[in-house]
Motif scaffolding. Structure first.
Motif, PDB file in Angstrom:
ATOM      1  N   ARG A  14       0.825  -1.209   0.000  1.00  0.00           N
ATOM      2  CA  ARG A  14       0.000   0.000   0.000  1.00  0.00           C
ATOM      3  C   ARG A  14       0.856   1.254   0.000  1.00  0.00           C
ATOM      4  O   ARG A  14       0.508   2.254  -0.645  1.00  0.00           O
ATOM      5  CB  ARG A  14      -0.940  -0.030   1.208  1.00  0.00           C
ATOM      6  CG  ARG A  14      -2.059  -1.059   1.046  1.00  0.00           C
ATOM      7  CD  ARG A  14      -2.989  -1.099   2.240  1.00  0.00           C
ATOM      8  NE  ARG A  14      -4.152  -1.934   1.953  1.00  0.00           N
ATOM      9  CZ  ARG A  14      -5.070  -2.270   2.843  1.00  0.00           C
ATOM     10  NH1 ARG A  14      -4.962  -1.861   4.100  1.00  0.00           N
ATOM     11  NH2 ARG A  14      -6.097  -3.023   2.491  1.00  0.00           N
ATOM     12  N   THR A  61      -1.496  -5.804  -5.596  1.00  0.00           N
ATOM     13  CA  THR A  61      -1.766  -4.419  -5.200  1.00  0.00           C
ATOM     14  C   THR A  61      -1.294  -3.444  -6.261  1.00  0.00           C
ATOM     15  O   THR A  61      -2.045  -2.557  -6.692  1.00  0.00           O
ATOM     16  CB  THR A  61      -1.081  -4.101  -3.857  1.00  0.00           C
ATOM     17  OG1 THR A  61      -1.549  -5.013  -2.853  1.00  0.00           O
ATOM     18  CG2 THR A  61      -1.396  -2.675  -3.408  1.00  0.00           C
ATOM     19  N   GLU A  68      -9.306  -5.330  -1.647  1.00  0.00           N
ATOM     20  CA  GLU A  68      -9.006  -4.159  -0.813  1.00  0.00           C
ATOM     21  C   GLU A  68      -9.371  -4.380   0.651  1.00  0.00           C
ATOM     22  O   GLU A  68      -8.664  -3.923   1.556  1.00  0.00           O
ATOM     23  CB  GLU A  68      -9.734  -2.932  -1.346  1.00  0.00           C
ATOM     24  CG  GLU A  68      -9.185  -2.412  -2.665  1.00  0.00           C
ATOM     25  CD  GLU A  68      -7.793  -1.820  -2.546  1.00  0.00           C
ATOM     26  OE1 GLU A  68      -7.344  -1.560  -1.415  1.00  0.00           O
ATOM     27  OE2 GLU A  68      -7.157  -1.611  -3.596  1.00  0.00           O
ATOM     28  N   THR A 303      -5.703   5.886  -0.536  1.00  0.00           N
ATOM     29  CA  THR A 303      -4.560   6.007  -1.438  1.00  0.00           C
ATOM     30  C   THR A 303      -3.926   7.380  -1.323  1.00  0.00           C
ATOM     31  O   THR A 303      -2.699   7.520  -1.365  1.00  0.00           O
ATOM     32  CB  THR A 303      -4.995   5.743  -2.890  1.00  0.00           C
ATOM     33  OG1 THR A 303      -5.529   4.411  -2.987  1.00  0.00           O
ATOM     34  CG2 THR A 303      -3.824   5.866  -3.844  1.00  0.00           C
TER      35      THR A 303
END
Length: 327
Positions: A14, A61, A68, A303
């Protein structure tokens, strides 16, 4: 700009997705070539298939196929194969694998069985997920099979179990005595790993588990020496907020190796090569000679939040580059 990152699974993936988002959406950022050195210490063989959880989480990812909600596995997944295996009495039943995920492991195992090294397999899988089109190169830390085992005490008896069984099945709740990484002493860095560190403009350590993710990569002979010798600044991100990991069991892992659950103690694990360190905005740690500490929010709640955090780490690295002037 050549960036090299050492990464584990969900947190690392991430963070790196945020880094790419930051690079794409920040006009002042130079074009980025990102090399990711992925942990293979938690790899495991199940149902006759070789499974690489951290590498796959990075692939899914960065390639846009991750579940998610879980942070691992494939989006829009089905589980017919796992259900049929359970009906047949096949073990184990505690490690969840979806049908599309199984396809990755079948393909990997076929290639490995033909003698293709893991780095070659990862290259094929990276092409399937379009990583090269994003300027990303994913490398396993080594082509040598490596597995982390945990010495635990259960019912008064000491025994060693695979890290995945301790982590997934037992949720790291079994008292752990120590970690043993089988094969690490005879491992060699995969092709390109040492060059990626030596030739980088900035090296980043995402908030991956410092013991069983980044710590395992650092244990590959030659990797730590390359970081010590690199001219690139090395900037890390603490995996702890308020003395606790945001996810996972990094605190348990730190206690197992006798390290305090603080950002300062984690930085100490990297003290021989670390130049910059991002900690949470409320963390009491301060800068000292040879290490610049920057305070930023460390929750990757979106994000955009991950991009802000990764951007702060990159900015710190660029300020610490030789010839860039005072930090």
């Amino acid at each position: 700009m050549r960036i090299t990152a050492l990464a584990g699974g969900v947190g690392g993936a991430r963070f790196l997705r945020g880094l790419l988002h930051h690079a794409r959406t920040t006009p002042s950022t130079e074009p980025v070539e990102l090399t990711v050195i992925g942990n293979t210490g938690d790899d495991i063989t199940l149902f006759g298939l070789r499974i690489c959880p951290d590498l796959d989480t990075l692939l899914y990812t960065l390639g846009g196929g991750i579940h998610e909600g879980q942070g691992w596995g494939r989006a829009d997944e089905s589980h017919h194969l796992a259900q049929e295996l359970a009906a047949l009495g096949a073990e184990p039943t505690w490690f969840g694998l979806g049908d599309k995920d199984f396809a990755t492991h079948v393909f990997r195992s076929q290639l490995l069985g033909r003698g293709v090294p893991l780095s070659g397999v990862v290259e094929r899988l990276s092409a399937r997920w379009g990583l090269g089109e994003q300027g990303v190169r994913l490398l396993p830390m080594t082509d040598t099979p490596v597995e982390t085992h945990v010495v635990v005490t259960e019912d008064g008896e000491q025994r060693a179990i695979h890290f995945q069984e301790w982590w997934v099945r037992h949720r790291a709740e079994l008292p752990a005595e120590r970690f043993v990484v089988a094969g690490l002493d005879r491992a060699a860095p995969a092709p390109g790993v040492l060059d990626a560190i030596r030739e980088a403009d900035v090296v980043l350590l995402p908030p991956s588990n410092p013991v069983v993710s980044i710590g395992i990569i650092l244990g590959v002979p030659g990797v730590r020496d390359a970081l010590r010798g690199s001219r690139a600044p090395v900037v890390g991100v603490s995996p702890l907020v308020g003395g606790r990991p945001v996810r996972g069991h990094a605190d348990v892992c730190l206690r197992t190796i006798g390290i305090d659950e603080t950002s300062e103690a984690v930085a100490g694990l990297y003290a021989d090569f670390l130049d910059g360190w991002l900690v949470d905005e409320d963390d009491p740690m301060t800068s000292r000679r040879g290490l610049e500490v920057v305070h930023r929010p460390l929750l990757m709640s979106s994000t955009d939040a991950a991009a802000a955090m990764a951007g702060a780490a990159l900015d710190l690295g660029l300020r610490l580059r030789p010839g860039s002037g005072p930090a």
